[in-house]
Design a protein around this motif. Structure first.
Motif, PDB file in Angstrom:
ATOM      1  N   GLU A  83       6.335   7.746  10.674  1.00  0.00           N
ATOM      2  CA  GLU A  83       7.708   8.532  11.560  1.00  0.00           C
ATOM      3  C   GLU A  83       8.773   9.145  11.219  1.00  0.00           C
ATOM      4  OE1 GLU A  83       9.763   6.228  14.217  1.00  0.00           O
ATOM      5  OE2 GLU A  83       7.768   5.210  15.786  1.00  0.00           O
ATOM      6  N   PRO A  84       8.469  10.553  10.799  1.00  0.00           N
ATOM      7  CA  PRO A  84      10.434  11.019   9.831  1.00  0.00           C
ATOM      8  C   PRO A  84      11.689  10.636  10.624  1.00  0.00           C
ATOM      9  CG  PRO A  84       9.027  12.390  11.857  1.00  0.00           C
ATOM     10  CD  PRO A  84       8.125  11.526  12.006  1.00  0.00           C
ATOM     11  N   GLY A  89       6.454   1.261   9.929  1.00  0.00           N
ATOM     12  CA  GLY A  89       6.591  -0.220  10.345  1.00  0.00           C
ATOM     13  C   GLY A  89       8.159  -0.132  10.537  1.00  0.00           C
ATOM     14  N   ASP A  90       8.661  -1.375   9.605  1.00  0.00           N
ATOM     15  CA  ASP A  90      10.076  -1.822  10.347  1.00  0.00           C
ATOM     16  C   ASP A  90      11.428  -1.468   8.521  1.00  0.00           C
ATOM     17  OD1 ASP A  90       9.904  -3.263  12.267  1.00  0.00           O
ATOM     18  OD2 ASP A  90       9.588  -4.936  11.735  1.00  0.00           O
ATOM     19  N   HIS A  91      10.353  -0.446   8.202  1.00  0.00           N
ATOM     20  CA  HIS A  91      10.682  -0.238   6.810  1.00  0.00           C
ATOM     21  C   HIS A  91      10.981   1.285   6.448  1.00  0.00           C
ATOM     22  CE1 HIS A  91      10.613  -4.487   5.466  1.00  0.00           C
ATOM     23  NE2 HIS A  91       9.364  -4.312   6.152  1.00  0.00           N
ATOM     24  N   PHE A  92      11.812   2.085   5.958  1.00  0.00           N
ATOM     25  CA  PHE A  92      12.077   3.116   5.654  1.00  0.00           C
ATOM     26  C   PHE A  92      11.777   3.466   4.024  1.00  0.00           C
ATOM     27  CE2 PHE A  92      14.422   2.465   9.222  1.00  0.00           C
ATOM     28  CZ  PHE A  92      14.048   3.416   9.915  1.00  0.00           C
ATOM     29  N   TYR A  93      11.597   4.668   3.654  1.00  0.00           N
ATOM     30  CA  TYR A  93      10.832   4.968   2.423  1.00  0.00           C
ATOM     31  C   TYR A  93      10.988   6.981   2.444  1.00  0.00           C
ATOM     32  CZ  TYR A  93       7.446   1.110   3.454  1.00  0.00           C
ATOM     33  OH  TYR A  93       6.959  -0.515   3.546  1.00  0.00           O
ATOM     34  N   ASP A  94      11.097   6.922   0.345  1.00  0.00           N
ATOM     35  CA  ASP A  94      10.900   8.390   1.154  1.00  0.00           C
ATOM     36  C   ASP A  94      10.162   8.092  -1.093  1.00  0.00           C
ATOM     37  OD1 ASP A  94      12.998   7.839  -1.420  1.00  0.00           O
ATOM     38  OD2 ASP A  94      14.941   8.911  -0.514  1.00  0.00           O
ATOM     39  N   ILE A  95      10.056   9.710  -1.430  1.00  0.00           N
ATOM     40  CA  ILE A  95       9.793   9.844  -2.987  1.00  0.00           C
ATOM     41  C   ILE A  95      10.096   8.109  -4.261  1.00  0.00           C
ATOM     42  CG2 ILE A  95      11.034  11.090  -3.598  1.00  0.00           C
ATOM     43  CD1 ILE A  95       7.278  11.241  -3.813  1.00  0.00           C
ATOM     44  N   GLY A 133      10.467   5.052  -2.867  1.00  0.00           N
ATOM     45  CA  GLY A 133      10.200   3.760  -3.046  1.00  0.00           C
ATOM     46  C   GLY A 133      10.698   3.260  -1.130  1.00  0.00           C
ATOM     47  N   GLN A 134      11.051   2.094  -0.792  1.00  0.00           N
ATOM     48  CA  GLN A 134      11.688   1.710  -0.129  1.00  0.00           C
ATOM     49  C   GLN A 134      12.937   1.999  -0.232  1.00  0.00           C
ATOM     50  OE1 GLN A 134      10.136  -2.084   1.158  1.00  0.00           O
ATOM     51  NE2 GLN A 134      12.092  -2.546   2.810  1.00  0.00           N
ATOM     52  N   VAL A 135      13.685   1.813   0.466  1.00  0.00           N
ATOM     53  CA  VAL A 135      14.869   2.109   1.438  1.00  0.00           C
ATOM     54  C   VAL A 135      15.735   2.183   1.864  1.00  0.00           C
ATOM     55  CG1 VAL A 135      15.239   4.784  -0.734  1.00  0.00           C
ATOM     56  CG2 VAL A 135      14.451   5.094   2.131  1.00  0.00           C
ATOM     57  N   GLU A 136      16.992   2.001   2.274  1.00  0.00           N
ATOM     58  CA  GLU A 136      17.889   1.520   3.304  1.00  0.00           C
ATOM     59  C   GLU A 136      18.161   2.679   3.837  1.00  0.00           C
ATOM     60  OE1 GLU A 136      18.521  -1.305   4.859  1.00  0.00           O
ATOM     61  OE2 GLU A 136      17.473  -1.998   2.817  1.00  0.00           O
ATOM     62  N   PRO A 137      18.644   3.307   5.456  1.00  0.00           N
ATOM     63  CA  PRO A 137      19.181   3.844   5.891  1.00  0.00           C
ATOM     64  C   PRO A 137      19.718   4.218   5.739  1.00  0.00           C
ATOM     65  CG  PRO A 137      17.931   1.993   7.463  1.00  0.00           C
ATOM     66  CD  PRO A 137      18.008   1.624   6.158  1.00  0.00           C
ATOM     67  N   ILE A 138      20.778   4.435   4.885  1.00  0.00           N
ATOM     68  CA  ILE A 138      22.037   4.759   4.504  1.00  0.00           C
ATOM     69  C   ILE A 138      22.185   6.358   3.861  1.00  0.00           C
ATOM     70  CG2 ILE A 138      23.800   4.066   3.255  1.00  0.00           C
ATOM     71  CD1 ILE A 138      22.718   1.473   2.943  1.00  0.00           C
ATOM     72  N   SER A 139      22.717   6.676   4.480  1.00  0.00           N
ATOM     73  CA  SER A 139      23.018   8.712   4.905  1.00  0.00           C
ATOM     74  C   SER A 139      24.432   8.385   3.499  1.00  0.00           C
ATOM     75  CB  SER A 139      23.654   9.336   5.943  1.00  0.00           C
ATOM     76  OG  SER A 139      24.052  10.484   5.755  1.00  0.00           O
ATOM     77  N   GLU A 163       1.031  -1.173   0.237  1.00  0.00           N
ATOM     78  CA  GLU A 163       0.084  -0.004  -0.103  1.00  0.00           C
ATOM     79  C   GLU A 163       1.301   1.397   0.135  1.00  0.00           C
ATOM     80  OE1 GLU A 163      -0.410  -2.560   2.024  1.00  0.00           O
ATOM     81  OE2 GLU A 163      -2.163  -3.802   1.616  1.00  0.00           O
ATOM     82  N   VAL A 164       2.342   1.372   0.753  1.00  0.00           N
ATOM     83  CA  VAL A 164       2.473   2.592   0.614  1.00  0.00           C
ATOM     84  C   VAL A 164       3.509   2.727  -0.495  1.00  0.00           C
ATOM     85  CG1 VAL A 164       4.606   3.510   1.462  1.00  0.00           C
ATOM     86  CG2 VAL A 164       3.195   1.969   2.971  1.00  0.00           C
ATOM     87  N   LEU A 165       3.924   1.390  -1.395  1.00  0.00           N
ATOM     88  CA  LEU A 165       4.230   1.831  -2.870  1.00  0.00           C
ATOM     89  C   LEU A 165       3.402   2.214  -3.363  1.00  0.00           C
ATOM     90  CD1 LEU A 165       6.740  -1.235  -2.715  1.00  0.00           C
ATOM     91  CD2 LEU A 165       7.479   1.022  -1.706  1.00  0.00           C
ATOM     92  N   ALA A 166       2.334   1.602  -3.716  1.00  0.00           N
ATOM     93  CA  ALA A 166       1.458   2.022  -4.771  1.00  0.00           C
ATOM     94  C   ALA A 166       1.083   3.583  -4.557  1.00  0.00           C
ATOM     95  CB  ALA A 166       0.151   1.292  -4.586  1.00  0.00           C
ATOM     96  N   PHE A 167       0.721   3.985  -3.196  1.00  0.00           N
ATOM     97  CA  PHE A 167       0.451   5.588  -2.714  1.00  0.00           C
ATOM     98  C   PHE A 167       1.600   6.080  -2.639  1.00  0.00           C
ATOM     99  CE2 PHE A 167       1.032   9.389  -0.153  1.00  0.00           C
ATOM    100  CZ  PHE A 167       0.466   9.279   0.495  1.00  0.00           C
ATOM    101  N   LEU A 168       3.282   6.390  -2.582  1.00  0.00           N
ATOM    102  CA  LEU A 168       3.997   6.674  -3.636  1.00  0.00           C
ATOM    103  C   LEU A 168       4.103   7.246  -4.925  1.00  0.00           C
ATOM    104  CD1 LEU A 168       6.814   5.838  -0.896  1.00  0.00           C
ATOM    105  CD2 LEU A 168       5.408   7.831  -1.166  1.00  0.00           C
TER     106      LEU A 168
END
Length: 104
Positions: A42-43, A55-61, A63-69, A3-8
């Motif tokens: 959560e931001p 949940g346990d996943h991170f997203y930005d515009i 789609g799903q991404v790894e939290p690697i800066s 649902e999150v991926l479809a929203f993005l």
């Protein structure tokens, strides 16, 4: 997660510049949109970019991404006290050069 991926994906389809905007100053606003659709969002911030944790996943515009800066900083949960400043990240800075401004 689907649902999150479809929203993005739908958000990216709103305008051809949406993906660029979401990575260049509009990342906090992407979080705000995700928060409306997914109240548990959560931001997370690394001093350069906001990711949204659902949940346990991170997203930005994108789609799903790894939290690697990209700037080598650790992503931390964003403090709500920072939110007011974040609303203006996509706005140009105010010009403080008063040269050439007429007074009176």
């Amino acid at each position: 997660m689907h649902e999150v991926l479809a929203f993005l994906a739908a958000l990216r389809d709103v305008h051809p510049d949406m993906a660029r905007y979401g990575l260049n100053g509009g990342c906090f606003r992407v979080y705000l949109l995700l928060k409306q659709a997914f109240p548990g969002a959560e931001p997370w911030y690394d001093s350069d970019h906001v990711l949204t944790k659902i949940g346990d996943h991170f997203y930005d515009i994108r789609g799903q991404v790894e939290p690697i800066s990209a700037v080598g900083a650790e992503y931390l949960r964003m403090d709500p006290l920072c939110f007011n400043r974040a609303y203006g990240w996509d706005q140009p800075a105010l010009n403080t050069d008063l040269q050439g401004v007429r007074h009176g």
